[in-house]
Write an enzyme that holds these catalytic residues in place. Sequence first.
Site: not given
Length: 239
Positions: A210-211, A184, A99, A116
């Site tokens: 993860n969701v 995520g 992120n 990143h």
Amino acid sequence: MSTTITPLGVGTRYRRVVVLTGAGVSVASGLPTYRGPGGLWETAEIAQIVQAESIPSRLPELWALYSERRRVALSVGPNSAHIALANVSPEFLTLITQNIDNLHQRAGSENVLELHGSGFRTRCTICALSPFDDETVYDDMPHCPNCGAPLRPDVVLFGELLDQNVIRAAKRALSQCDLFLAIGTSGVVWPAAGLVVEAHYAGARCLYVNVEPSEDPNPYFHEEIIGPAEEVLPVLLTA
Ligand code: BJW
Ligand code: ZN
């Protein structure tokens, strides 16, 4: 939560933990993911701009995009997923993120490895001006105070190399980790998607959080924990 979640024993059972986060950890803060419904890339146009070839020709569009993302990220705050990670002692945790939203740092995490880059750093497209922290929301493309060339956000676009110092530090931690969590992230962007392989061969227990379950499970993960990061992490990471 769709699975029973219990604390993993970070700091006791596991003392060399590496966590890789993706856009899903910032969803509860109000930021969109990249892929999927409501994602940043629902319009193909944006996905075309975040490419190495956009520099220099599409820099004004790139700045319009990243200025807006700065404005939005500054209008929200860290959520319980960021805070749970910040509450783990750095003695036991290396935090790697894809992120660029600075929310881990704003939650109090230090030494975050930003694979990143950062949406809150700016650098010159030409000269060796040191990248600088920058929260400015620009109306027009900014230029370098040193050489006059256009500036750019210090983020890693598709086709660009990741910072080798960041990669080295990540690999060092992975080579000796005993627990690896990918949280995520869709796990489709390389080289981030390959970090689990290094953790796996270091002998770490590898968990995908993860969701939703992954459509194409990566065999290097031993388990999937399904649930929103903002609910799962405060429990998983309880000492
Ligand atoms: C929740 C949740 C909740 C929702 N709780 N979960 C090897 C093989 C194939 C391709 C390549 C390769 N090596 C290199 C490439 C090319 C390319 C690549 O990977 N392409 C693939 C897409 C095929 N990689 C590169 O170009 C990289 N450079 C490189 O490798 O250099 C060497 C090289 C160059 C050229 C050729 C070959 C080698 C650079 C990659 C840079 C990525 N940059 C971006 C943009 C950064 C700036 C910005 O933010 O705008 O980074 S792309 C974008 O994707 C962004 C993200 O960090 C990254 C990952 O996305 P993430 O975080 O996984 O988000 P989503 O949206 O995909 O997923 C969110 C997940 O959250 C979902 O699963 C949801 O279900 C979940 N979720 N709510 C928990 N509450
Ligand atoms: Zn310059």
